[in-house]
Enzyme design. Structure first.
Site: not given
Lengths: 581, 581
Positions: A436-438
């Site tokens: 998550y968050e890339g």
């Protein structure tokens, strides 16, 4: 056996990092002398006490019971709402907000340490704080005075919490595919329609209101990411006097059944002409969201470090306690921590964790220094270096921390596979951090495409030159570990320079570059970790005492050099190969 | 999205390994021409069909519902008992037993393939088969005619299943600490008292009887492992006519709540003067148990390979299906499998899986050739080589396979963290494989202490010399991948020879040796994997066709060389350092 609910904040490591490792008092520099490392140590100790007594004991119930969804409502695990309220009351949300937003404006390095503590003690609960703080940064950067007044102030006070609404079923990594729409109404507000998924803390009853920051497409906007704008949409509408009005048309459809962080409700939200307000410029949605995302990305590094350290603390306590078998080269019965391979596992964990922790402090401090609002130093290369380190911190820390929790399980042997032991929770919880968050691939694309190739490796060389200086400093020491560390770092930097040249050589064949961008990111993270240890060795050498803590820092650096830094050579070979067609 | 219940047995890989990769027909050699690779391919295809239709669909329910414990009884997940019965009826247990025990005596290489298929399709259920077969080997090696008649025949027929009772709360890795006692009665039977934990498939209703193979201490026996003897203790006592009598005094106390393989009941068993019968010599318990354990250790390699391949199959199917974002260097919308980093992840998984699979076949075939009962070749170095590879196969395969399932999650991005996707199950299930049947540390101690140091590296050198020969064969090819593979293998062998010399240099300071024995084991496993790919490249070059499967074998080898084999250089540096004091 070690109590899975216990947690000790790594205050000593942080005061060493704030005050010694980098050769100056980072906290004093960041605050113009208003605060010093000593003050920061007190803050960390206070946070550690709160985390140990309030947050850590809830981690197990958060996992076992988890957030549930009943009759359209999210029910948090028992104790979570009260703990978050206590967290707010103790001022920890406000402490994390910048002065410009009405917060305490603690230095980034201190916030890195706090981030680790909240996540190490209770990662699921910490996500509520992390996303709220991310939204505070985004609104502080781009929101109008009206939105600041209505929303930002309530987020900074901790009364309300924030979420980040990007992902849709067909728009994950590819945000340009977002289909949620926002249509302006006569009164100037916008009607938002669409479905958002994977919304962390998207619904709960731990705060009286929830502010959703939503990426949506406006009528006639261009296709792709340039057509996206940013909106705030509260769970409860806000009356002109600031009191809460009726429920907005945003509904929680379901929550996800996840591998880990069960205590954190991950929601599917349906927007059915929900009322929203434009934040920043029309079509400028991605820019605003990136402010939040950058904050969250660094935060993921602290989260991964925290979870890995919790895994380490528990494994180390178990190994110190458990007596099994005769220990080679030791007299009498000894705890398994003395077995050569258990000792290897524990040192592998702790030496990586120190490297991650130090890189977190270093990167957070760089981001501070590069932040114009804080009256930054004028050197523009500082900003480039800070931006260079964000994807490395996020990508490398999370990837290596996953393996660290797996080592934690291994220390326990068969007991590690039993859920009641607690080791398995960390292995499950942490697995989301490289996603998550890339994802790590997104971080590496950012690193290679936007940071390395654009300046033809100038920023990377800035890093290597700094490591050269550390090598030179280590050469001045008579400490054998310093000499070994200098040798290893020197060879690792040479390999990294070659890998960087190889990667820049792929500029004309981008598939080659992007096929090895993750190995390259891991190489730089591993190198940076070795550098952090090198700085620690140099700092310890500088005061040349014989304290046990100093000896343990030297052992940790020596171990990292032999077991982890050596990986740079393997990764450099991988990078050189480009894509295997 | 890929259906989590689907499974395709890797029949093509196995027929390539049986018939081509090693330059001869392994199956024909092992059976004196009675069976050929073609026959073995048919057997594998039949097994694959059974696995896909009967076992694989139950994997999800096995995980979600799991084995439960109610009113003192274990309740298997729905369908498990029937599936095991169908497995027995189809003759797959008998197929796995040696001829000397009344089984079909399939060659080890074929059994390796079958082991992978049962585990890839349903690892939890496969454990029942795996332990039963392990016990068949142990009883076949050491049991009296009476025990063979009463127990072994019923295990080989599949009517009864077997378990392995070693571990106690204070005796895990350290078997010498076992406290369970066995006291001889007047009728010659023994009364067993004690508690055993972590008993896989220790209780269930999928067979009419369960045969426990129990390590216990007899009165007056010496302390430590030499005082242990081996007993069979059935769940139901057996009457003289072979019919089942009353329930034995062995009770299931509870089952464990585990990270994974939920469908496999892991029991705590209480022996309260339970009736048992001595197997083999008094005080010879460990020797007998080691026969079972060696079989189970190789089996863990096949299990880890199978779970990793299932993770790969699902991730590859998802990536081939999911369209997201513009793919670099590709026209139009393309599935994410074409994204450079997703392609990297998939190749990383598949190239490791091929290496593990090939090493499994190679080791199993070596064990066959070294097995005197099969009329082995007279070369005693063959037995040494076979024994050398067992801990490498178990240790390296399981450690690397854990990471392979983590890569499987990464392919999915956020969906990988959602349990319904199915990727997370593999990451949970596989985590036990580097622990049970001897942790990786135990494998590496066996490798270094009992196999490497004892013959001063002679067997290791035997391996390196074989790799030299493969390098020479690759040099004769004009294929560019062959040249690259030869270069990489040559450098990797040189590093491995150095690491071996370094390790042998620690013979006088054993803590140094055992502090890096796991890195050394991983180094040899990684090298052996590269060798397997080298053999595959040479074999493909030998028939020099342009089939797509050949091209994919070359790509896989090339990828392994650039991304995995390179790790040897990092590990060699780690080994050279010895213990970090």
């Amino acid at each position: 056996m070690a109590d899975a609910s216990s947690y000790t904040a790594p205050v000593d490591d942080y005061t060493f990092l704030f005050g010694e490792a980098f050769g100056l008092d980072l906290v004093a520099r960041a605050t113009g002398g208003e605060l010093t490392t000593e003050d920061a140590g007190d803050i960390m100790a206070g946070a550690g006490e709160f985390a140990a007594s309030v947050l850590a004991p809830l981690e197990t119930v958060g996992d076992r019971v988890g957030a549930r969804f009943q009759n359209g409502e999210v029910i948090l695990p028992e104790g979570f709402a009260e703990a978050f309220q206590a967290f707010v009351d103790a001022g920890w949300v406000t402490a994390s907000a910048p002065v410009s937003a009405g917060g305490d404006g603690l230095p980034g390095a201190v916030l890195a340490g706090l981030g680790e503590i909240w996540n190490g003690s209770n990662a699921a609960l910490a996500l509520c704080w992390l996303l709220t703080v991310g939204q505070i940064h985004a609104l502080d950067a781009v929101a109008s005075d009206e939105i600041r007044e209505t929303y930002l102030t309530r987020l900074v006070s901790g009364e309300w919490t924030g979420t980040m609404n990007l992902t849709e079923p067909d728009a994950g990594t590819d945000l340009g595919a977002i289909r949620t729409t926002a249509t302006q109404r006569e009164d100037g507000s916008w009607g938002i329609r669409g479905q958002k998924i994977f919304i962390t803390w998207g619904d709960h009853d731990a705060a009286e209101n929830i502010v959703h920051l939503v990426l949506a497409r406006t009528p006639g906007a261009p296709e792709g990411a340039r057509g996206l704008s940013l909106f705030v949409a509260p769970k409860f509408l806000v009356n002109d006097d600031g009191s809460l009005g009726e429920r907005n048309a945003v509904t929680t459809v379901s929550i996800e059944h996840k591998l880990g962080i069960h205590g954190s409700p991950t929601c599917v939200l349906a927007y059915e002409d929900a009322t929203g307000y434009l934040v920043g410029e029309l079509g400028g949605g991605l820019a605003g969201m990136f402010v939040m995302m950058n904050s969250a990305r660094a935060g993921m590094g602290f989260q991964a470090t925290g979870i890995a350290d919790r895994a380490y603390q528990q494994a180390a306590a178990y190994a110190a306690d458990r007596v099994q078998g005769r220990v080679l080269g030791r007299d009498g019965r000894a705890p398994i921590a003395e077995h050569p391979d258990v000792r290897r596992l524990l040192l592998s964990m702790s030496s990586k964790i120190f490297a991650m922790r130090a890189l977190g402090v270093y990167t957070a401090d760089l981001l501070d220094r590069a932040d114009q609002k804080r009256g930054a130093e004028s050197d523009p290369s500082l900003a480039a270096l800070a931006e260079f380190f964000v994807p490395i911190l996020k990508g490398w820390t999370t990837e290596d921390a996953v393996q660290t929790t797996s080592e934690g399980i291994q220390v326990y042997g068969g007991m590690g596979f039993i859920e009641e032991t607690g080791a398995a929770q960390h292995y499950r919880d942490i697995r989301i951090t490289p996603i998550y968050e890339g994802t790590t691939a997104i971080q590496s694309n950012d690193l290679v495409g936007r940071k390395l190739i654009r300046d033809a490796g100038a920023t990377a060389e800035q890093l290597f030159t700094q490591i050269d200086a550390t090598v030179a400093a280590l050469r001045a020491s008579s400490e054998p570990v310093a000499a070994r560390t200098a040798d290893r770092l020197e060879r690792a930097v040479a390999a990294s320079r070659r890998a960087t040249a190889d990667l820049l050589g792929f500029a004309a064949s981008p598939r080659d570059a992007y096929a090895v961008s993750v190995p390259y990111l891991l190489l730089l993270g591993t190198l940076a970790g070795g550098w952090m240890h090198g700085l620690a060795v140099a700092a310890v050498g500088a005061h040349a005492t014989e304290e046990p803590m100093d000896a343990s820092r030297l052992t940790s650096a020596d171990f990292y050099g032999a077991h982890h830094l050596s990986r740079v050579h393997a990764l450099a070979e991988t990078v050189a190969a480009g894509e295997i067609a």
